[in-house]
Design a protein around this motif. Structure first.
Motif, PDB file in Angstrom:
ATOM      1  N   ASP A  73       4.360   2.828  -2.088  1.00 38.08           N
ATOM      2  CA  ASP A  73       2.928   2.698  -1.780  1.00 38.08           C
ATOM      3  C   ASP A  73       2.165   3.082  -3.051  1.00 38.08           C
ATOM      4  N   SER A  74       1.532   2.096  -3.666  1.00 40.10           N
ATOM      5  CA  SER A  74       0.930   2.342  -4.996  1.00 40.10           C
ATOM      6  C   SER A  74      -0.159   3.413  -4.944  1.00 40.10           C
ATOM      7  N   ARG A  75      -0.664   3.688  -3.720  1.00 42.48           N
ATOM      8  CA  ARG A  75      -1.699   4.731  -3.615  1.00 42.48           C
ATOM      9  C   ARG A  75      -1.125   6.122  -3.902  1.00 42.48           C
ATOM     10  N   GLY A 101       6.284  -6.031   1.835  1.00 42.62           N
ATOM     11  CA  GLY A 101       5.691  -5.510   3.082  1.00 42.62           C
ATOM     12  C   GLY A 101       4.771  -6.571   3.642  1.00 42.62           C
ATOM     13  N   ALA A 102       3.604  -6.157   4.074  1.00 42.17           N
ATOM     14  CA  ALA A 102       2.611  -7.152   4.530  1.00 42.17           C
ATOM     15  C   ALA A 102       2.204  -8.001   3.323  1.00 42.17           C
ATOM     16  N   ARG A 103       2.278  -7.418   2.177  1.00 43.26           N
ATOM     17  CA  ARG A 103       2.013  -8.114   0.903  1.00 43.26           C
ATOM     18  C   ARG A 103       3.234  -7.929   0.006  1.00 43.26           C
ATOM     19  N   ASP A 104       3.355  -8.759  -1.017  1.00 45.01           N
ATOM     20  CA  ASP A 104       4.442  -8.612  -1.987  1.00 45.01           C
ATOM     21  C   ASP A 104       4.119  -7.437  -2.913  1.00 45.01           C
ATOM     22  N   TYR A 143       1.530   7.011  12.396  1.00 47.99           N
ATOM     23  CA  TYR A 143       2.114   7.104  11.052  1.00 47.99           C
ATOM     24  C   TYR A 143       1.669   5.969  10.157  1.00 47.99           C
ATOM     25  N   ASN A 144       1.783   6.192   8.871  1.00 54.52           N
ATOM     26  CA  ASN A 144       1.732   5.118   7.889  1.00 54.52           C
ATOM     27  C   ASN A 144       0.664   4.078   8.176  1.00 54.52           C
ATOM     28  N   ALA A 145      -0.600   4.438   8.056  1.00 55.97           N
ATOM     29  CA  ALA A 145      -1.650   3.438   8.323  1.00 55.97           C
ATOM     30  C   ALA A 145      -1.759   2.528   7.107  1.00 55.97           C
ATOM     31  N   PRO A 155      -0.785  -1.770   5.768  1.00 54.08           N
ATOM     32  CA  PRO A 155      -0.671  -3.111   6.366  1.00 54.08           C
ATOM     33  C   PRO A 155       0.725  -3.414   6.893  1.00 54.08           C
ATOM     34  N   THR A 156       1.745  -2.893   6.209  1.00 54.91           N
ATOM     35  CA  THR A 156       3.119  -3.189   6.644  1.00 54.91           C
ATOM     36  C   THR A 156       3.427  -2.503   7.963  1.00 54.91           C
ATOM     37  N   ALA A 157       3.081  -1.224   8.051  1.00 53.12           N
ATOM     38  CA  ALA A 157       3.378  -0.471   9.275  1.00 53.12           C
ATOM     39  C   ALA A 157       2.604  -1.064  10.448  1.00 53.12           C
ATOM     40  N   GLU A 178      -8.352   3.739   2.613  1.00 54.26           N
ATOM     41  CA  GLU A 178      -7.805   3.914   1.258  1.00 54.26           C
ATOM     42  C   GLU A 178      -6.926   2.745   0.814  1.00 54.26           C
ATOM     43  N   LEU A 179      -7.348   1.549   1.185  1.00 53.81           N
ATOM     44  CA  LEU A 179      -6.555   0.381   0.758  1.00 53.81           C
ATOM     45  C   LEU A 179      -7.194  -0.298  -0.446  1.00 53.81           C
ATOM     46  N   GLY A 180      -8.192   0.340  -1.026  1.00 50.42           N
ATOM     47  CA  GLY A 180      -8.776  -0.194  -2.264  1.00 50.42           C
ATOM     48  C   GLY A 180      -9.595  -1.458  -2.045  1.00 50.42           C
ATOM     49  N   PRO A 181      -9.905  -2.155  -3.139  1.00 51.09           N
ATOM     50  CA  PRO A 181     -10.821  -3.311  -3.072  1.00 51.09           C
ATOM     51  C   PRO A 181     -10.292  -4.479  -2.245  1.00 51.09           C
ATOM     52  N   THR A 182      -8.983  -4.541  -2.046  1.00 47.35           N
ATOM     53  CA  THR A 182      -8.455  -5.676  -1.248  1.00 47.35           C
ATOM     54  C   THR A 182      -8.439  -5.354   0.247  1.00 47.35           C
ATOM     55  N   ALA A 183      -9.024  -4.222   0.621  1.00 48.03           N
ATOM     56  CA  ALA A 183      -8.962  -3.808   2.034  1.00 48.03           C
ATOM     57  C   ALA A 183      -9.478  -4.877   3.003  1.00 48.03           C
TER      58      ALA A 183
HETATM   59  N1  LIG Z   1       1.883  -4.508   2.180  1.00 42.84           N
HETATM   60  C1  LIG Z   1       1.531  -3.502   1.857  1.00 42.84           C
HETATM   61  C2  LIG Z   1       1.131  -2.201   1.461  1.00 42.84           C
HETATM   62  C3  LIG Z   1       1.882  -1.082   1.784  1.00 42.84           C
HETATM   63  N2  LIG Z   1       3.064  -1.067   2.480  1.00 42.84           N
HETATM   64  C4  LIG Z   1       3.871   0.024   2.546  1.00 42.84           C
HETATM   65  O1  LIG Z   1       3.610   1.090   2.044  1.00 42.84           O
HETATM   66  C5  LIG Z   1       5.092  -0.108   3.345  1.00 42.84           C
HETATM   67  C6  LIG Z   1       5.194   0.683   4.473  1.00 42.84           C
HETATM   68  C7  LIG Z   1       6.295   0.585   5.290  1.00 42.84           C
HETATM   69  S1  LIG Z   1       6.324   1.597   6.707  1.00 42.84           S
HETATM   70  O2  LIG Z   1       6.471   0.763   7.843  1.00 42.84           O
HETATM   71  O3  LIG Z   1       5.168   2.407   6.649  1.00 42.84           O
HETATM   72  N3  LIG Z   1       7.573   2.608   6.609  1.00 42.84           N
HETATM   73  C8  LIG Z   1       7.977   3.150   5.353  1.00 42.84           C
HETATM   74  C9  LIG Z   1       8.763   4.423   5.512  1.00 42.84           C
HETATM   75  O4  LIG Z   1       9.743   4.353   6.520  1.00 42.84           O
HETATM   76  C10 LIG Z   1       9.214   3.984   7.771  1.00 42.84           C
HETATM   77  C11 LIG Z   1       8.546   2.619   7.685  1.00 42.84           C
HETATM   78  C12 LIG Z   1       7.307  -0.293   4.961  1.00 42.84           C
HETATM   79 CL1  LIG Z   1       8.702  -0.426   6.001  1.00 42.84          CL
HETATM   80  C13 LIG Z   1       7.231  -1.067   3.821  1.00 42.84           C
HETATM   81  C14 LIG Z   1       6.100  -0.988   3.020  1.00 42.84           C
HETATM   82 CL2  LIG Z   1       6.001  -1.976   1.620  1.00 42.84          CL
HETATM   83  S2  LIG Z   1       1.157   0.322   1.174  1.00 42.84           S
HETATM   84  C15 LIG Z   1      -0.150  -0.558   0.473  1.00 42.84           C
HETATM   85  C16 LIG Z   1      -0.028  -1.911   0.710  1.00 42.84           C
HETATM   86  C17 LIG Z   1      -1.013  -2.850   0.123  1.00 42.84           C
HETATM   87  C18 LIG Z   1      -2.243  -2.126  -0.416  1.00 42.84           C
HETATM   88  N4  LIG Z   1      -1.907  -0.886  -1.086  1.00 42.84           N
HETATM   89  C19 LIG Z   1      -3.121  -0.161  -1.616  1.00 42.84           C
HETATM   90  C20 LIG Z   1      -3.801  -0.931  -2.654  1.00 42.84           C
HETATM   91  C21 LIG Z   1      -4.839  -1.756  -2.291  1.00 42.84           C
HETATM   92  C22 LIG Z   1      -5.483  -2.471  -3.257  1.00 42.84           C
HETATM   93  C23 LIG Z   1      -5.083  -2.368  -4.577  1.00 42.84           C
HETATM   94  O5  LIG Z   1      -5.746  -3.085  -5.549  1.00 42.84           O
HETATM   95  C24 LIG Z   1      -4.018  -1.532  -4.910  1.00 42.84           C
HETATM   96  C25 LIG Z   1      -3.367  -0.829  -3.934  1.00 42.84           C
HETATM   97  C26 LIG Z   1      -1.233   0.083  -0.233  1.00 42.84           C
END
Ligand SMILES: N#Cc1c(NC(=O)c2cc(S(=O)(=O)N3CCOCC3)c(Cl)cc2Cl)sc2c1CCN(Cc1ccc(O)cc1)C2
Length: 441
Positions: A32-34, A47-50, A323-325, A327-329, A357-362
């Motif tokens: 999670d880049s955050r 995840g929800a995004r690459d 948990y884990n708010a 996009p993927t979760a 806290e998902l930044g500008p692409t929220a």
């Molecule tokens: N897709 C997606 C994103 C995230 N996904 C995850 O953290 C993630 C979470 C999960 S999960 O389901 O939360 N989880 C992980 C731990 O074990 C239990 C299951 C999984 Cl399985 C996979 C991923 Cl890749 S975190 C995240 C994004 C996309 C946006 N990101 C912030 C951001 C927004 C804009 C920007 O310009 C830069 C960053 C934060």
């Protein structure tokens, strides 16, 4: 984690010329880049995004290296599959540090039992444990690579969505002791039958080097490997059982056939006495005194708000996933919720709040949830928060209601939810959907 760039590159068999990269220690690894901080290693996951889309953001936040499945301008280790490389690195790290692993699984109670075992072992050992719901093929390696360098015992929770999941986690973690809390009925639609659930949970023996502690339930007997050292628990006559149980409103006192003292835990429920009994047995296995076991269990710090089904006062089934708010979760829990059969004459309702806290692409990330919403499965969708307005505006011809105020959402739900309904609640903690759940139960 105590690993350097060249060491990691060799372990994961990086395909690019990593010798040009400075051979420096990495701080920690994040997907999670955050969460990226200076000196971290970024792990782009699908995840929800690459995740590759966030490599530049990770470096803006101080990352010094990234895994990558394609050549990128940033300092990277090129591999075919980032997740597999991550898992291989975690397995290597466990072999290198030689930290003993205690594995816990079960249809119910595995999180509580994991917490109780960790609390007991912490009396004599530097103990680290699974955080939150990090119990799957991503969370378990993440836990291993995040354990403090002084860790002496690692308690890993192993979750199962599909057959074979636990075998994989057990082979990765190579536990020296394993605990199965219960073979339940949790969502047979994925596993097909209780036999399959039993077989799936017994996958914990795939990488097990020592004793298995398992329920007396005969359903597992067919899956006990030859020469497996096993201790069964349950009713009187088994190797481990409760001999006394006094339940109070917010605590419980019990005795067992193998301890010489009574134990009090700060939660009610016979199943929690059993979970604590298992933790006491594990403590005894590691030579922890009864006095310390008793003290640890009386003061155990339980993971709150687990992703679990709750029953509303009117009988409706509520699934609150706090948990884990991200996009993927959000997608994963929606897919799970949509795939569970409805109750007879019942409806399926999703209540989704902003992911913060998902930044500008929220806005796009919220709008992007539209392709996960399956309106052949969902009867109603309630959306709450300014970011969820982006999703509401793109779902105009669907049974979607938008709310900008929590009291209005609460009022609408209290009027809407019927006894046979199933209701999912998911959003960032600070959106306070849990306050509505607490009023419904
Ligand atoms: N897709 C997606 C994103 C995230 N996904 C995850 O953290 C993630 C979470 C999960 S999960 O389901 O939360 N989880 C992980 C731990 O074990 C239990 C299951 C999984 Cl399985 C996979 C991923 Cl890749 S975190 C995240 C994004 C996309 C946006 N990101 C912030 C951001 C927004 C804009 C920007 O310009 C830069 C960053 C934060």
């Amino acid at each position: 984690m105590k690993l350097t760039t060249h060491e990691i590159a060799q372990v994961i068999n990086a395909q690019n010329d990593y010798t040009q990269l400075p051979d420096v220690p990495l701080h920690k690894i994040e997907f999670d880049s955050r969460l990226i901080e200076a000196g971290d290693l970024f792990l782009p996951l699908q995840g929800a995004r690459d995740g590759h889309d966030f490599i530049s953001t990770a470096f803006e936040k101080g990352a010094q290296l990234t895994f990558s499945e394609k050549t990128v301008p940033e300092p990277h280790l090129l591999v075919e599959d980032n997740l597999k490389a991550f898992q291989k690195l975690a397995k290597y790290y466990l072999e290198k540090t030689k930290v003993p692993v205690i594995a816990v699984t079960g249809s119910n109670g595995k999180t509580t039992t994991k917490d109780m075992i960790a609390s007991v072992l912490a009396q004599d050992f530097m103990t680290y444990k699974t955080q939150g719901n990090h119990n799957n093929e991503i969370g378990l390696p993440y836990t291993i690579l995040h354990m403090p360098e002084a860790t002496e015992k690692l308690v890993l929770e192993m979750g199962m969505d599909h057959p074979g999941d636990i075998d994989f986690l057990s082979q990765l973690a190579q536990p020296e002791l394993a605990v199965i809390t219960l073979i339940g009925e949790a969502h047979l639609e994925f596993m097909g039958s209780r036999e399959n659930i039993a077989k799936g949970k017994m996958g914990i023996t795939a990488g097990l080097h020592g004793e298995l502690i398992a329920p007396a339930d005969p359903i597992i007997n067919a899956y006990i490997p030859e020469n497996q050292k096993i201790t069964r628990f349950g009713v009187s006559g088994e190797e481990l059982y409760l001999t006394k149980l006094i339940e109070h409103k917010d605590r419980l006192t019990f005795e067992t056939n193998f301890l010489n003292t009574e134990i009090t835990i700060p939660v009610p429920g016979k199943y929690n006495a059993t979970n604590a009994m298992l933790a006491a047995y594990v403590g005894q296995h590691y030579g922890i005194s009864e006095a310390k076991i008793k003290s640890a269990l009386e003061n155990v710090n339980l993971t709150r708000n687990r992703t679990e089904w709750k029953k509303a006062k009117n009988g409706a089934d509520l699934l609150s996933d706090v948990y884990n708010a991200n996009p993927t979760a959000m997608r994963l829990i929606l897919e799970t919720f949509q795939s569970i059969p409805k109750n007879e004459k019942g409806r399926k309702i999703a209540v989704l709040a902003d992911m913060l806290e998902l930044g500008p692409t929220a806005p796009e990330l919220h709008k992007g949830l539209l392709d996960t919403l399956d309106f052949t499965k969902l009867d109603r969708v309630y959306l709450y928060g300014p970011l969820m307005k982006n999703l509401a505006d793109s779902a105009t011809d669907q049974p979607v209601s938008y709310f900008s105020s929590l009291p209005d959402l609460e009022k609408a739900l209290l009027e809407e939810i019927e006894p046979q309904d199933q209701v999912l609640f998911k959003g960032s903690n600070s959106m306070k959907l849990s306050a509505i759940v607490d009023k419904l139960v």
